[in-house]
Design an enzyme around this catalytic site. Structure first.
Site, short mmCIF file in Angstrom:
data_model
loop_
_atom_site.label_atom_id
_atom_site.label_comp_id
_atom_site.label_asym_id
_atom_site.label_seq_id
_atom_site.Cartn_x
_atom_site.Cartn_y
_atom_site.Cartn_z
N GLU A 343 0.84 -1.20 0.00
CA GLU A 343 0.00 0.00 0.00
C GLU A 343 0.87 1.25 0.00
OE1 GLU A 343 -3.93 -1.55 2.51
OE2 GLU A 343 -2.63 0.00 3.35
N CYS A 344 0.66 2.12 -0.94
CA CYS A 344 1.27 3.45 -0.98
C CYS A 344 2.80 3.38 -0.91
CB CYS A 344 0.68 4.34 0.12
SG CYS A 344 0.93 6.11 -0.16
N ALA A 345 3.38 3.50 0.27
CA ALA A 345 4.84 3.40 0.37
C ALA A 345 5.34 2.08 -0.17
CB ALA A 345 5.27 3.58 1.83
N LEU A 347 3.98 0.40 -2.60
CA LEU A 347 3.96 0.55 -4.05
C LEU A 347 5.25 1.21 -4.53
CD1 LEU A 347 2.60 0.90 -6.92
CD2 LEU A 347 1.57 2.99 -5.99
N SER A 433 -0.85 -0.76 -4.71
CA SER A 433 -1.58 0.44 -5.11
C SER A 433 -1.37 1.53 -4.08
CB SER A 433 -3.08 0.15 -5.26
OG SER A 433 -3.75 0.28 -4.04
#
Length: 454
Positions: A343-345, A347, A433
């Site tokens: 998630e986020c980081a 990704l 993502s």
């Protein structure tokens, strides 16, 4: 587990707007009450990861989030009770609000606001008001908040950033003139401010010793400035709360077979994680082990799955890139079919590069810092079958970042959003993502991931 109503003393700490000092006051209250020998259960309205870190330092137990959009209204009371009872029953719960008291989703006014959660918890509200640039007008402001919603009970005020004895006298006289209790008056103390950067406060994990000192100083400041007995008395007016505590084992059901070992990234670069994530993985039969991508040279022996949540890889990009051994091992693991949820980081870490520094090279995208903040709730649909979701599954999450990926989606995107389109990457057993999710709101996804690891 009994479903009899529970008497849980509790307060919600709110404010008229962001920037009034909610986190400072809340953290100080938690620390001061803990210093009295009370077990305090800390909570945060909304999806924010950083404030609960400071709450956890102050309370000595995890700070937990309460977000009706991410997990649904029916889970708010059960998750709250789970926090109150874990690791042992608390004497009082302190819940920090988000933004202004009545600020919620733009598309659903009031939903997921501090007032919304306060009503679900039937908790009295302590309003933190920045008195820096006002005098008697504070009474009109507070009166408006008290009368705006008859189902939201503002039970007292803590005045913050008060400049002098005379200033204090003007403010308190105005509030007491219409019967509003003043629970505390906090003077300006710039020396105990918590440093911030592009996404808010710097997380506890990146400043452990200074954070401990800050919390100790806040405990002293609040003890001197706030009537803690009055706060406890107000918390005690909350009615008994009906409902069963949330239990990760009940949410999961039968554990997955095989007890797979799942590494969860942490350390200074990956600080964004909800306490329930590890609890759900364990309840599903996994052995949860920590991983610090800044320092560890390889995945833990026997790793069958990898969870890489959010954080600040952009701040630590050079060191993450410099840990070539771990990047190589993660790449080997993924190419051998290992399941990864990012998630986020996460990704950004799996991307080809971050600000032109090599990352794991598992996703055909380049990430870079950007001046624009991407922030907001998202209702998305799984665009492809993956280790986290079956295609067509609806998931609620949020985005919070100042980076961009080019391209933003792969040939098999992770999610589809009605307004923002396709986003993220599904590649083999990788799901990556920008979307942050609260896994308590999607236990089926947890089971799917653990079974993919097993």
């Amino acid at each position: 587990m009994t479903s009899e109503p529970r008497q849980v003393p509790r307060i919600v700490v709110a404010a008229p707007a962001s920037g009034q000092g909610k986190t400072t006051i809340t953290t100080g209250l938690i620390a001061a009450l803990t210093a009295r020998g009370l077990a305090v259960s800390p909570h945060k309205v909304g999806p924010d990861y950083i404030d609960p870190g400071y709450h956890g330092v102050a309370a000595g137990r995890p700070g937990r989030n309460l977000d009706p959009f991410l997990v649904g209204e029916p889970l708010i009371v059960p998750l709250f009770l789970h926090g109150v009872l874990t690791p042992r029953q608390a004497d009082i719960a302190v819940i920090e609000g988000v933004m202004g008291l009545f600020d919620g989703m733009a598309a659903r006014p009031g939903f997921a606001s501090t007032a919304h959660v306060a009503k679900l918890l039937q908790a009295p509200v302590v309003l933190v008001v920045d008195g820096a640039s006002q005098g008697a007008s504070v009474a009109a402001l507070v009166a408006g908040f008290r009368e705006f919603d008859e189902h939201t009970r503002v039970g007292g005020v803590i005045l913050n950033r008060v400049g002098s004895d005379r200033h204090e006298a003007i403010l308190t006289a105005a509030l007491r003139g219409f019967g509003m209790p003043v629970l505390g008056v906090v003077r300006r103390h710039a020396d105990i401010a918590t440093p911030s950067r592009h996404l808010g406060l710097i997380p506890v994990a990146e400043r452990a010793d200074p954070a401990l000192e800050t919390v100790r100083n806040l405990a002293g400041l609040i003890t001197e400035s706030v009537d803690l007995d009055a706060v406890l008395a107000l918390a005690g007016t909350a009615p008994p709360l009906a409902g069963l505590p949330w239990q990760p084992e009940a949410a999961i059901g039968t554990p997955a077979p095989g007890r797979p070992r799942i590494a969860v990234a942490g350390g200074e670069a990956f600080t964004f994680s909800y306490a329930e994530t590890a609890e759900l993985l364990s309840a599903c039969g996994a052995e949860v082990v920590p991983l610090d991508p800044l320092y560890d040279p390889a995945l833990p022996d026997g790793t069958a799955g990898l969870v890489i949540g959010g954080g600040f890889p952009e701040v630590h990009a050079e060191r993450l890139s410099g840990n070539t051994a771990l990047r190589t091992d993660v790449r080997r693991f993924a190419r051998a079919g290992g399941a990864i949820a990012a998630e986020c980081a996460g990704l950004l870490y799996l991307a080809d590069s971050l600000d032109e520094r090599p990352m794991c090279g598992l996703l055909p995208t380049a990430a870079r810092m950007h001046r624009r903040l991407t922030l907001g709730y998202r209702r998305v649909v799984a665009a492809a079958d993956s280790c986290l979701a079956e295609a067509g599954t609806v998931v609620h999450g949020h985005e919070f970042h100042r980076t961009l990926c080019a391209p933003s989606a792969g040939n098999r995107p992770a999610w589809e959003h009605a307004e923002h389109g396709a986003e993220g990457f599904v590649d083999g057993a990788i799901h990556a993502s920008y979307l942050h999710t609260h896994w308590a709101g999607n236990p089926d996804g947890v089971r799917r991931f653990v079974e993919a690891c097993a």
